[in-house]
Design an enzyme around this catalytic site. Structure first.
Site, mmCIF file in Angstrom:
data_model
loop_
_atom_site.group_PDB
_atom_site.id
_atom_site.type_symbol
_atom_site.label_atom_id
_atom_site.label_comp_id
_atom_site.label_asym_id
_atom_site.label_seq_id
_atom_site.Cartn_x
_atom_site.Cartn_y
_atom_site.Cartn_z
ATOM 1 C CG ASP A 254 87.237 69.807 56.666
ATOM 2 O OD1 ASP A 254 86.297 69.703 55.883
ATOM 3 O OD2 ASP A 254 87.469 70.838 57.345
ATOM 4 C CD GLU A 255 86.744 64.391 60.714
ATOM 5 O OE1 GLU A 255 85.973 64.452 59.732
ATOM 6 O OE2 GLU A 255 86.439 64.823 61.840
ATOM 7 C CE LYS B 275 82.719 63.631 57.694
ATOM 8 N NZ LYS B 275 83.731 64.629 58.025
ATOM 9 C CG ASN C 89 77.084 72.659 56.823
ATOM 10 O OD1 ASN C 89 76.562 71.716 56.262
ATOM 11 N ND2 ASN C 89 77.013 72.837 58.121
ATOM 12 C CB ALA C 90 79.083 68.594 54.517
ATOM 13 N N GLY C 91 81.732 69.446 52.926
ATOM 14 C CA GLY C 91 82.440 69.325 51.648
ATOM 15 C C GLY C 91 83.136 67.978 51.608
ATOM 16 C CG HIS C 92 81.520 64.659 52.457
ATOM 17 N ND1 HIS C 92 80.386 64.002 52.842
ATOM 18 C CD2 HIS C 92 81.979 65.289 53.568
ATOM 19 C CE1 HIS C 92 80.170 64.220 54.137
ATOM 20 N NE2 HIS C 92 81.126 65.006 54.597
ATOM 21 N NE ARG D 117 58.348 74.360 69.779
ATOM 22 C CZ ARG D 117 58.020 74.394 71.057
ATOM 23 N NH1 ARG D 117 57.324 73.418 71.583
ATOM 24 N NH2 ARG D 117 58.384 75.406 71.809
ATOM 25 C CD GLN E 83 78.790 69.688 59.057
ATOM 26 O OE1 GLN E 83 77.855 69.080 59.494
ATOM 27 N NE2 GLN E 83 78.779 70.234 57.855
ATOM 28 N N PRO F 220 91.837 78.670 54.419
ATOM 29 C CG PRO F 220 93.620 80.125 54.825
ATOM 30 C CD PRO F 220 92.186 80.095 54.407
ATOM 31 N NE ARG F 221 89.757 71.671 55.210
ATOM 32 C CZ ARG F 221 89.755 70.760 54.242
ATOM 33 N NH1 ARG F 221 90.797 69.966 54.094
ATOM 34 N NH2 ARG F 221 88.735 70.635 53.441
ATOM 35 C CB SER G 65 93.381 56.783 53.708
ATOM 36 O OG SER G 65 93.469 57.560 52.552
ATOM 37 C CB THR G 66 98.749 55.638 51.673
ATOM 38 O OG1 THR G 66 98.184 54.842 50.607
ATOM 39 C CG2 THR G 66 98.989 54.762 52.886
HETATM 40 P P1 IMP Z 1 78.111 76.243 59.963
HETATM 41 O O1 IMP Z 1 77.989 74.753 59.903
HETATM 42 O O2 IMP Z 1 78.158 76.880 58.605
HETATM 43 O O3 IMP Z 1 77.085 76.855 60.861
HETATM 44 O O4 IMP Z 1 79.539 76.567 60.638
HETATM 45 C C1 IMP Z 1 79.795 76.281 62.015
HETATM 46 C C2 IMP Z 1 81.229 75.798 62.218
HETATM 47 O O5 IMP Z 1 81.357 74.502 61.622
HETATM 48 C C3 IMP Z 1 82.300 76.666 61.548
HETATM 49 O O6 IMP Z 1 83.457 76.639 62.345
HETATM 50 C C4 IMP Z 1 82.565 75.947 60.230
HETATM 51 O O7 IMP Z 1 83.853 76.212 59.731
HETATM 52 C C5 IMP Z 1 82.429 74.503 60.682
HETATM 53 N N1 IMP Z 1 82.052 73.602 59.587
HETATM 54 C C6 IMP Z 1 80.852 73.471 58.994
HETATM 55 N N2 IMP Z 1 80.889 72.527 58.042
HETATM 56 C C7 IMP Z 1 82.149 72.029 58.044
HETATM 57 C C8 IMP Z 1 82.795 70.984 57.305
HETATM 58 O O8 IMP Z 1 82.231 70.297 56.446
HETATM 59 N N3 IMP Z 1 84.110 70.775 57.613
HETATM 60 C C9 IMP Z 1 84.767 71.471 58.575
HETATM 61 N N4 IMP Z 1 84.192 72.442 59.291
HETATM 62 C C10 IMP Z 1 82.889 72.718 59.029
#
Ligand code: IMP
Length: 434
Positions: A13-14, A16, A38-41, A143, A224, A304-305, A413-414
């Site tokens: 969550d930096e 990117k 799982n990523a959120g950009h 595998r 991540q 919440p982060r 970045s501002t």
């Molecule tokens: P998973 O990737 O769903 O297995 O989650 C493993 C850990 O990575 C947990 O603490 C998630 O909150 C964290 N995580 C996964 N994806 C992200 C992301 O895009 N941003 C921040 N934390 C993440």
């Protein structure tokens, strides 16, 4: 012509998404190398907000080819939903995307397995995103996973699917879970989705290497952050893939000798979602203030982060394992209005300064962060577009972080918009971006 890796230097969550989107116009190809949906950009273009979970952030630039590499795990439904969302926004994805035939496929039973492991009373939950990411990687390493190429070959798929489905039914039975997965329906659904995805799948290692041979520029987009890397992060509170720079090579099939630079992305402070050690976490009012000002809520799960202060030992460690050439510091404006800003400069445990990042979770939890306080700045940085315009205290803050971490800060970045970004003149970053 430089091929670059852009990746997170903290716990994800930096910011990117914005950076990759912005730099994409200078590249021909943008490739994701690990993780899944799982990523959120988050990328803001004018008044339109896009949350890209699986498709590389470069997709928002017409003409940029986007690649989902072999190191990514793909939920076909999430992929098709993302394509539909972008189609509806008038963005041509189908003409620009290539998906690795070696990427592994996520199934609904992976989410079931995750629920089991996260719910066990004898284990601290990781606080995952519940997308089936970890269990899919488990099957890959075990595998017995199913790859895109297998999904597209009905005879091969049938055999592998029968085995995998049975394996998960056994797990469900062992844990006394009502197995309500409709194995035959899932099979048919996946066969249908496979036909929609088929035209997008190819040998992306070949595609990327051919592009590089032809003088095209490739950016490798990490998901991540390094502290969530399966090897180098705060294990076991990590994701299940290689988020650090090395993952860009294994996750795409491009050799390290073809990569010319590595850029880290860091917030001007730090956050983490999910469980696990977090030495510079601020559980007080100031942490809450950062959460509100920075809108620090997960873009995938809405959680919440956890918020805290810039962590120098952590950054030094992630700079070492990634070999950062330069650093991008995002969300500087979130610190606007603070009287003083804390920076964690050292880790102490049991009264002694630690000179390496401890691998043990228990020791990480015991860390007493040593802080220095720096003056805040009197006027806002929000939206500023030149380095000279930044208040002196903000420039001093950046200079301090550079000195303490030993890494150039080549970009600041501002704000969330593309133009609210400052690439410093004469920096190594400027040379690498071109
Ligand atoms: P998973 O990737 O769903 O297995 O989650 C493993 C850990 O990575 C947990 O603490 C998630 O909150 C964290 N995580 C996964 N994806 C992200 C992301 O895009 N941003 C921040 N934390 C993440």
């Amino acid at each position: 012509m430089s091929n670059l890796i852009v990746l997170g230097s903290q716990w994800g969550d930096e910011g990117k998404g914005k950076i990759v989107d912005l730099f994409s116009e200078k590249f021909d190809v943008v490739a994701r190398y690990q993780g899944g949906h799982n990523a959120g950009h988050t990328v803001l273009v004018g008044n339109r907000k896009f949350v890209l979970k699986l498709i590389p952030s470069g997709v928002l630039h017409p003409g940029v080819r986007v690649v989902i590499g072999n190191g990514v795990v793909i939920d076909p439904q999430a992929l098709l939903d993302a394509i539909t969302m972008l189609d509806q926004a008038g963005i041509d994805v189908r003409g620009n995307i290539a998906i690795s035939n070696r990427a592994h496929v996520i199934f609904p039973f992976h989410r079931m397995v995750e629920k089991v492991s996260e719910g066990r009373a004898d284990r601290t939950a990781i606080g995952t995103t519940s997308r089936g990411i970890g269990p899919c990687y488990e099957d890959k390493i075990g595998r017995r996973g199913i790859r895109m190429a297998d999904l597209l070959n009905p005879a091969v798929f049938d055999t592998l699917y029968n085995f995998l489905a049975e394996d998960k039914a056994t797990t469900a039975k062992a844990f006394g879970i009502e197995n309500d997965l409709h194995i035959e329906e899932i099979r048919k659904d996946y066969m249908r989705m496979a036909e929609r995805i088929r035209p997008l799948v190819c040998d992306t290692a070949r595609l990327l290497n051919d592009a590089i041979r032809d003088g095209k520029r490739v950016m490798f987009e990490g998901a991540q952050g390094t502290m969530l890397d399966i090897d180098h992060g705060t294990y076991p509170f990590v994701t299940s893939s290689s988020a650090a720079a090395g993952g860009a090579c294994t996750g795409t099939g491009v050799a390290p000798t073809r990569i010319d630079g590595i850029l880290g992305v860091s917030k001007a402070y730090i956050t983490r979602v999910g469980s696990g050690p977090f030495p510079s976490e601020d559980l007080g009012e100031e942490g809450e203030r950062i959460r509100k000002a920075g809108n620090e809520f997960g873009s995938v799960t809405g959680r919440p982060r956890r918020c805290g202060w810039f962590d120098v030992p952590l950054l030094r460690y992630t700079a070492m394992v990634n070999g950062f050439d330069s650093l991008i510091v995002t969300k500087l404006d979130v610190l606007d209005g603070l009287k003083t800003i804390k920076v964690c400069t050292n880790y102490k445990a049991h009264g002694a300064v630690l000179d390496t990042m401890p691998p043990e979770n228990a020791l990480m939890e015991k860390i007493e962060p040593v802080y220095e306080e720096l003056p805040g700045w009197p006027t806002p940085t929000s939206g500023l577009t030149s380095y000279e315009e930044l208040p002196k205290e903000a420039r001093d803050y950046i200079a301090y972080l550079e000195e303490k971490t030993g890494v150039e800060i080549g970009c600041v970045s501002t704000g969330p918009e593309r133009n609210q970004t400052i690439v410093r003149k004469g920096s190594r970053m400027e040379k690498l971006i071109g």
